[in-house]
Design a protein around this motif. Structure first.
Motif, short mmCIF file in Angstrom:
data_model
loop_
_atom_site.label_atom_id
_atom_site.label_comp_id
_atom_site.label_asym_id
_atom_site.label_seq_id
_atom_site.Cartn_x
_atom_site.Cartn_y
_atom_site.Cartn_z
N PHE A 140 82.99 -107.97 -20.27
CA PHE A 140 82.08 -107.73 -21.22
C PHE A 140 82.03 -108.42 -22.10
N MET A 141 82.54 -109.81 -22.26
CA MET A 141 82.04 -110.82 -23.05
C MET A 141 80.58 -111.43 -23.12
N PRO A 142 80.03 -111.61 -24.09
CA PRO A 142 78.80 -112.26 -23.88
C PRO A 142 78.54 -113.48 -22.92
N MET A 143 79.45 -114.25 -23.15
CA MET A 143 79.41 -115.68 -22.02
C MET A 143 79.36 -115.10 -20.72
N SER A 144 80.32 -114.22 -20.26
CA SER A 144 80.53 -113.73 -19.18
C SER A 144 79.34 -113.02 -18.45
N ILE A 145 78.34 -112.35 -19.47
CA ILE A 145 77.40 -111.59 -19.04
C ILE A 145 76.19 -112.57 -18.94
N VAL A 146 76.03 -113.37 -19.84
CA VAL A 146 75.29 -114.53 -19.49
C VAL A 146 75.61 -115.36 -18.01
N PHE A 147 76.62 -115.75 -17.64
CA PHE A 147 76.92 -116.28 -16.44
C PHE A 147 76.56 -115.44 -15.23
N VAL A 148 76.87 -114.32 -15.39
CA VAL A 148 76.70 -113.25 -14.42
C VAL A 148 75.21 -113.17 -14.01
N LEU A 149 74.36 -112.89 -15.13
CA LEU A 149 72.86 -112.54 -15.28
C LEU A 149 72.35 -114.01 -14.60
N GLY A 150 72.84 -115.02 -15.21
CA GLY A 150 72.24 -116.30 -14.76
C GLY A 150 72.63 -116.70 -13.03
N ILE A 151 73.60 -116.29 -12.45
CA ILE A 151 73.87 -116.47 -11.21
C ILE A 151 73.15 -115.55 -10.26
N ILE A 152 72.87 -114.22 -10.63
CA ILE A 152 72.13 -113.32 -10.12
C ILE A 152 70.62 -113.97 -9.94
N GLY A 153 70.26 -114.45 -11.11
CA GLY A 153 68.78 -114.98 -11.13
C GLY A 153 68.71 -115.90 -10.17
N LEU A 154 69.58 -117.08 -10.18
CA LEU A 154 69.68 -118.16 -9.16
C LEU A 154 69.67 -117.73 -7.69
N LEU A 155 70.64 -116.68 -7.38
CA LEU A 155 70.28 -116.29 -6.20
C LEU A 155 69.22 -115.68 -5.71
N PHE A 156 68.53 -114.93 -6.59
CA PHE A 156 67.23 -114.41 -6.28
C PHE A 156 66.17 -115.57 -6.17
N LEU A 157 66.47 -116.67 -6.85
CA LEU A 157 65.36 -117.84 -6.83
C LEU A 157 65.56 -118.64 -5.57
N PHE A 158 66.78 -118.75 -5.05
CA PHE A 158 66.93 -119.42 -4.14
C PHE A 158 66.43 -118.60 -2.63
N PHE A 159 66.55 -117.26 -2.63
CA PHE A 159 66.03 -116.24 -1.67
C PHE A 159 64.53 -116.24 -1.86
N LYS A 160 63.92 -116.70 -2.92
CA LYS A 160 62.50 -116.59 -3.04
C LYS A 160 61.84 -115.34 -3.53
N SER A 161 62.93 -114.71 -4.17
CA SER A 161 62.41 -113.36 -4.77
C SER A 161 62.35 -113.67 -6.34
N TYR A 162 60.97 -114.24 -6.49
CA TYR A 162 60.74 -114.78 -7.77
C TYR A 162 60.66 -113.85 -8.86
N ASN A 163 60.05 -112.67 -8.92
CA ASN A 163 60.04 -111.82 -9.63
C ASN A 163 61.27 -111.40 -10.41
N ARG A 164 62.13 -111.06 -9.32
CA ARG A 164 63.71 -110.86 -9.94
C ARG A 164 64.50 -112.12 -10.57
N ALA A 165 64.17 -113.23 -9.99
CA ALA A 165 64.69 -114.58 -10.58
C ALA A 165 64.31 -114.36 -11.89
N LYS A 166 62.81 -114.27 -12.26
CA LYS A 166 62.60 -114.36 -13.73
C LYS A 166 63.28 -113.50 -14.27
N LEU A 167 63.24 -112.17 -14.02
CA LEU A 167 63.98 -111.10 -14.73
C LEU A 167 65.23 -111.31 -15.21
#
Length: 250
Positions: A15-42
């Motif tokens: 629940f620490m902010p940096m953990s949340i930053v990394f989790v959100l960032g990793i999810i965003g990158l995964l969506f980017l790699f799978f070309k789900s651009y709107n979710r990646a941007k979010l």
């Protein structure tokens, strides 16, 4: 190995902010790699906003100052006080360094405050607590060494080398003092949770907060890792207060 202690640290860390930053960032990158651009941007946007918000001085100050100024500094020690308990923080043992250089910032502030109050009493005892963690030397022994260098008599020092967290420190002090009044020294941002925890075991210490980290609000100050650290310290304490409330309900 205390599984409950490790699990508590792990869950709290999520629940620490940096953990949340990394989790959100990793999810965003995964969506980017799978070309789900709107979710990646979010998710990448949420990651960036989380990083900015908790690294921004007015936000970090608001979070930590609410904790730090909930208890007033102890400028005068009551005359009948016979014990001063100083909670542990952290250190890194290194025989090539002075004892001061081996202690972390919070430890230096806590021990210094405890020793300062000790010199204002008529022979009070100083209680130091803290286990070794990943170090070979229990933290309580390091606190004792620093106190000795600052002029405290060895016979006036009591150490508890086994407590791993604030609750275990409270239990150890309860077993020693019973209902004897005492002063409790810890970091200002940690004091509210410490007092709450000591109340859980039936103690009502006199708070002596130290090492205040909040500063003047500066809306033009750039986001920084220092401000993020303050936010994480504050959020950890809020989670601890919530955990205490849940323990009371169970």
């Amino acid at each position: 190995m205390d599984i409950g202690f490790i699990l508590k640290k792990f869950i709290g860390g999520l629940f620490m902010p940096m953990s949340i930053v990394f989790v959100l960032g990793i999810i965003g990158l995964l969506f980017l790699f799978f070309k789900s651009y709107n979710r990646a941007k979010l998710f990448l946007t949420l990651s960036f906003l989380t990083l900015f918000v908790f690294s921004y001085n007015p936000i970090s100050n608001a979070l930590i100052s609410n904790l730090e100024y909930a208890n007033k500094s102890l400028l005068e020690v009551p005359k009948d006080i016979k014990y001063i308990a100083v909670l542990g923080s952290g250190h890194t043992s290194n025989d090539n360094l002075s004892i001061i250089s081996q202690m972390d910032e919070s430890s230096l502030a806590r021990v210094s405050e405890g020793v300062s109050l000790y010199h204002k009493t008529n022979g009070a005892k100083l209680i130091f607590s803290g286990y070794s963690g990943n170090d070979n030397v229990p933290h309580a022994f390091m606190q004792k060494d620093l106190a000795l260098e600052l002029g405290v008599k060895e016979e006036d020092i009591i150490t508890f080398a086994n407590p791993k967290d604030t609750y275990e420190e409270a239990v150890a002090i309860k077993e020693l003092l019973g209902n004897e009044p005492f002063v409790l020294v810890t970091s200002a941002f940690h004091m509210s949770r410490a007092i709450d925890t000591f109340h859980l075991v039936g103690l009502s210490p006199i708070p002596a907060p130290t090492g205040h980290k909040s500063s003047n609000v500066d809306y033009l100050k750039r986001p920084s890792s220092h401000e993020m650290q303050k936010s994480e310290m504050a959020i950890w304490e809020y989670l601890g207060l919530l955990f205490n409330k849940l323990k009371q309900l169970i």
